[in-house]
Design an enzyme around this catalytic site. Structure first.
Site, PDB file in Angstrom:
ATOM      1  N   GLY A 164       0.085 -11.653   1.287  1.00 36.70           N
ATOM      2  CA  GLY A 164      -0.298 -10.863   0.117  1.00 36.70           C
ATOM      3  C   GLY A 164       0.534  -9.599  -0.028  1.00 36.70           C
ATOM      4  O   GLY A 164       0.926  -9.226  -1.141  1.00 36.70           O
ATOM      5  N   ASP A 165       0.812  -8.946   1.098  1.00 30.52           N
ATOM      6  CA  ASP A 165       1.667  -7.752   1.072  1.00 30.52           C
ATOM      7  C   ASP A 165       3.055  -8.111   0.558  1.00 30.52           C
ATOM      8  O   ASP A 165       3.684  -7.342  -0.183  1.00 30.52           O
ATOM      9  CB  ASP A 165       1.786  -7.150   2.469  1.00 30.52           C
ATOM     10  CG  ASP A 165       0.432  -6.938   3.127  1.00 30.52           C
ATOM     11  OD1 ASP A 165      -0.518  -6.605   2.405  1.00 30.52           O
ATOM     12  OD2 ASP A 165       0.338  -7.117   4.354  1.00 30.52           O
TER      13      ASP A 165
END
Length: 305
Positions: free
Chosen positions: A248-249
């Site tokens: 997600g980052d």
């Protein structure tokens, strides 16, 4: 300049175990350490994409020094605030299933917070700040909301990747960008979101409230990107998931990087999904070459209501 803010960094200790069993002595077959924390992950992926950034946040003790020195060795600029106590250690167990044991964060004082806010006061129109991750218990859940308001008054773009009450509070300040996954959106709106069709009214409501971009991910089932002008969907490319940590980052880093390169919205969306997938399909964080190898497998489609 791009700034990442990590309130809750960690020394991540990855341990591979053949078959992890509780109540027994388990012996690892491999292990390694890495600087952790969502904002730090974003800075590291931005570096891989060719984008400079400054990593901000709070570190302390020998674990904090490890994080600082390791990030600097990757030629990423840092400007951390030193706190009392040691930065936490998070243990990531990779076995037939993934397990995590996250440590306790050091206390962040009001003086520490003021020191960070002084750095915000030097930011200017055109800068981008990425506020990522959980909020430690020593800070109020409204802290992202407060900082978003401060930064937007300075003409700074604010990207937020968090969940729970900090996200509920932050959206009141109308950040530039948020990236919930479908579980986090479900928690936010009090509904079970499982499909694009179910998500769209809620995402549209967030856009109508004043948020510029909402990027909603469904893990292996694709993603949706909404703006005031359009809603786009993307598939997830095929691949073997080796590492869900940091995906997600990486998606956030991919979108910011693509924007800084001047890509059109659909291409920036494609690049973001490729970046998140590149991390998921790797043992480490995404590289530019891995991202580019996945772009052709991602189809961007205008959502038709």
């Amino acid at each position: 300049m791009i700034y990442t803010v990590t309130l809750n960094p960690a020394l991540d200790y990855f341990v591979s175990v053949e078959s992890f069993k509780t109540s027994e002595v388990n012996r690892s077959k491999a292990d390694h350490k890495a600087p952790g924390g969502k904002g730090i992950n974003v800075s590291r992926v931005l570096k891989h994409m060719g984008q400079p950034s400054v990593a901000l946040g709070f570190i302390g003790g020998f674990t904090g020094e490890y994080i600082k020195s390791t990030v600097q060795q990757e030629e990423i600029q840092t400007d951390f605030i030193q706190v009392e106590g040691d930065t936490r250690i998070n243990v990531k167990i990779k076995s037939d299933v993934e397990s995590e044991l996250n440590g306790v964060s050091p206390n962040i004082s009001s003086d520490n917070v003021r020191d960070l806010e002084k750095k915000f006061e030097k930011m200017v129109h055109g800068d981008t700040v990425i506020l990522s991750g959980s909020v430690p218990n020593s800070l109020p859940p409204t802290v992202y909301q407060h900082w978003t308001s401060l930064l937007k008054k300075r003409g700074v773009e604010v990207f937020i990747d968090t969940s729970g009450q900090p996200l509920v509070e932050a959206i009141q300040a109308k950040p530039t960008f948020i990236k919930p996954n479908h579980h986090e959106l479900s928690e936010l709106v009090g509904d079970s979101i499982q499909t694009f069709e179910h998500a769209v009214p809620h995402v549209q409501s967030l856009i109508d409230s004043g948020i510029d971009y909402v990027l909603l991910t469904f893990a292996g089932d694709g993603a949706l990107l909404a703006t005031k002008e359009q809603i786009l969907t993307a598939n997830t490319p095929n691949g073997i998931v080796k590492n869900s940590i940091g995906a997600g980052d990486s998606t956030v880093a991919g979108f910011v990087s693509a924007q800084k390169e001047g890509m059109e919205l659909a291409d920036a969306f494609r690049f973001a999904i490729a970046t998140g997938s590149a991390t998921a399909f790797s043992t480490g964080l995404a590289t530019r070459s891995k991202v580019e190898s996945l772009l052709a497998d991602i189809q961007i489609t205008a959502y038709k209501q």
